[in-house]
Motif scaffolding. Structure first.
Motif, PDB file in Angstrom:
ATOM      1  N   VAL A  92       0.841  -1.193   0.000  1.00  0.00           N
ATOM      2  CA  VAL A  92       0.000   0.000   0.000  1.00  0.00           C
ATOM      3  C   VAL A  92       0.885   1.255   0.000  1.00  0.00           C
ATOM      4  CG1 VAL A  92      -1.630   1.317   1.426  1.00  0.00           C
ATOM      5  CG2 VAL A  92      -1.964  -1.144   1.065  1.00  0.00           C
ATOM      6  N   LEU A 125      -4.856   4.435   6.571  1.00  0.00           N
ATOM      7  CA  LEU A 125      -4.305   3.214   5.972  1.00  0.00           C
ATOM      8  C   LEU A 125      -2.996   2.789   6.647  1.00  0.00           C
ATOM      9  CD1 LEU A 125      -5.011   4.160   2.244  1.00  0.00           C
ATOM     10  CD2 LEU A 125      -5.956   2.165   3.411  1.00  0.00           C
ATOM     11  N   LEU A 128      -2.371  -0.790   7.227  1.00  0.00           N
ATOM     12  CA  LEU A 128      -2.278  -1.623   6.023  1.00  0.00           C
ATOM     13  C   LEU A 128      -1.053  -1.278   5.170  1.00  0.00           C
ATOM     14  CD1 LEU A 128      -6.036  -1.428   4.889  1.00  0.00           C
ATOM     15  CD2 LEU A 128      -4.924  -3.314   6.102  1.00  0.00           C
ATOM     16  N   LEU A 136      -5.617  -7.285  -0.160  1.00  0.00           N
ATOM     17  CA  LEU A 136      -6.614  -6.389   0.430  1.00  0.00           C
ATOM     18  C   LEU A 136      -8.017  -6.757  -0.038  1.00  0.00           C
ATOM     19  CD1 LEU A 136      -4.913  -2.913  -0.167  1.00  0.00           C
ATOM     20  CD2 LEU A 136      -4.777  -4.360   1.866  1.00  0.00           C
ATOM     21  N   SER A 137      -9.004  -6.338   0.747  1.00  0.00           N
ATOM     22  CA  SER A 137     -10.387  -6.446   0.270  1.00  0.00           C
ATOM     23  C   SER A 137     -10.604  -5.370  -0.796  1.00  0.00           C
ATOM     24  CB  SER A 137     -11.360  -6.225   1.425  1.00  0.00           C
ATOM     25  OG  SER A 137     -11.417  -4.848   1.748  1.00  0.00           O
ATOM     26  N   GLN A 140     -10.687  -1.922   0.722  1.00  0.00           N
ATOM     27  CA  GLN A 140      -9.375  -1.448   1.186  1.00  0.00           C
ATOM     28  C   GLN A 140      -8.525  -1.011  -0.007  1.00  0.00           C
ATOM     29  OE1 GLN A 140      -8.309  -5.062   3.232  1.00  0.00           O
ATOM     30  NE2 GLN A 140      -8.946  -4.270   5.232  1.00  0.00           N
ATOM     31  N   ARG A 141      -8.580  -1.802  -1.075  1.00  0.00           N
ATOM     32  CA  ARG A 141      -7.805  -1.452  -2.274  1.00  0.00           C
ATOM     33  C   ARG A 141      -8.300  -0.125  -2.862  1.00  0.00           C
ATOM     34  NH1 ARG A 141      -7.667  -6.229  -4.695  1.00  0.00           N
ATOM     35  NH2 ARG A 141      -9.666  -5.904  -5.695  1.00  0.00           N
ATOM     36  N   ARG A 143      -9.631   2.326  -1.250  1.00  0.00           N
ATOM     37  CA  ARG A 143      -9.143   3.437  -0.419  1.00  0.00           C
ATOM     38  C   ARG A 143      -7.680   3.727  -0.703  1.00  0.00           C
ATOM     39  NH1 ARG A 143      -9.335   2.725   5.357  1.00  0.00           N
ATOM     40  NH2 ARG A 143      -9.909   0.548   5.079  1.00  0.00           N
ATOM     41  N   HIS A 170     -17.191   3.323   5.324  1.00  0.00           N
ATOM     42  CA  HIS A 170     -16.049   3.857   4.568  1.00  0.00           C
ATOM     43  C   HIS A 170     -16.480   4.794   3.443  1.00  0.00           C
ATOM     44  CE1 HIS A 170     -13.875   0.540   6.656  1.00  0.00           C
ATOM     45  NE2 HIS A 170     -13.012   1.518   6.775  1.00  0.00           N
TER      46      HIS A 170
END
Ligand SMILES: Nc1ncnc2c1ncn2[C@@H]1O[C@H](COP(=O)(O)OP(=O)(O)O)[C@@H](O)[C@H]1O
Ligand SMILES: [Mg+2]
Length: 252
Positions: A92, A125, A128, A136-137, A140-141, A143, A170
């Protein structure tokens, strides 16, 4: 200001955008709304020169998009694509760091590194940061991709459906982050939103497209009327007022 003048687009004789003329002032959050296929992504991709202009012209702070060097354009304008494919074996932190590339051309300095850390913090983040993108989910990706776009440090951020894959918490948080970025850092966000109520609640201005044409353009209260919504989405929906903003009962 982003000035779009007489822009039309077609693919193999199929018209996609029809003679669009539109000014997007600096500052604030502008939401682009409209049904699938309305031309929202096509318009953003022309502004960011992801595809060439066919007719008309687009100026970003007076710079013609067609003839401005890519690096210069990338210092003014960042885009998050709807289908943002990324190399999966990046962490990330590395991904967000790519946002700085137009500024340092491969040699990140202390200021670039500090901006990456600030972006990790802004989008929460940090936990992460060392994770690989492919672990990542979807949310999450998403974001992380928005954080990369933010980290590019441009006046204009074009975000194509940034709320895709985000849960309610989110999605709300991302819109609030955009609000603080826009207000505190004088950035401009142009955001494609499918959730009309996210646009109603968070946008300063809404531009509604259908079949490659601008159908309505103005504040949420000006644009989100029963008549406009029927013209754009093809059915009638009720609208309430909550705290001075419209709330569209689009699901009923
Ligand atoms: N590369 C392409 N070739 C042919 N048709 C395309 C291409 N890109 C987009 N289109 C068509 O252009 C129209 C607008 O697409 P798009 O801009 O992605 O709409 P939106 O983002 O509003 O859903 C759609 O009918 C789509 O099928
Ligand atoms: Mg799209």
């Amino acid at each position: 200001m982003i000035r779009i003048e007489n822009v039309s687009l077609s693919h193999r004789d199929m018209p996609i955008l029809h003679d669009i003329t539109l000014s997007l002032e600096k500052g604030g959050i502008t939401a682009l709304v409209g049904p699938n296929g309305a031309g929202k992504s096509s318009l953003l991709s022309l502004i960011a020169r992801l595809q060439p202009l066919q007719t008309g012209r687009i100026l970003v702070d007076g710079l013609p998009v067609g003839s401005t060097p890519s690096r210069l354009l990338a210092q003014r304008l960042a885009i998050l694509r709807q289908d943002g494919a990324v190399a999966s074996r990046l962490t990330v932190r590395e991904l967000i760091g790519f946002g700085r590339f137009p500024h340092h051309q491969g040699r990140a300095g202390a200021a670039d590194i500090a901006l990456v850390e600030a972006a990790l913090e802004q989008f929460e983040l940090q936990a992460l940061a060392e994770r690989f993108i492919d672990t990542l989910s979807g949310g999450q990706r998403q974001r992380a991709l928005v954080a990369m776009t933010f980290c590019q440090g441009t006046d204009y951020m074009l975000l194509d459906e940034p709320l895709n894959n985000l849960d309610m918490f989110h999605a709300r948080q991302l819109m609030r982050s955009l609000r603080s970025i826009v207000d505190e850092r004088q950035r401009t966000a142009i955001v494609v939103l499918h959730d009309i109520n996210q646009a109603a609640a968070h946008a300063d201005r809404i531009v509604a497209l259908r079949d490659g044409k601008v159908i309505a353009d103005g504040t949420p209260n000006e644009v989100l009327t029963e008549d406009n919504l029927e013209l754009v989405f093809g059915y009638r929906m009720q609208i309430m007022q909550i705290a001075g903003r419209p709330l569209v009962l689009q699901h009923l």
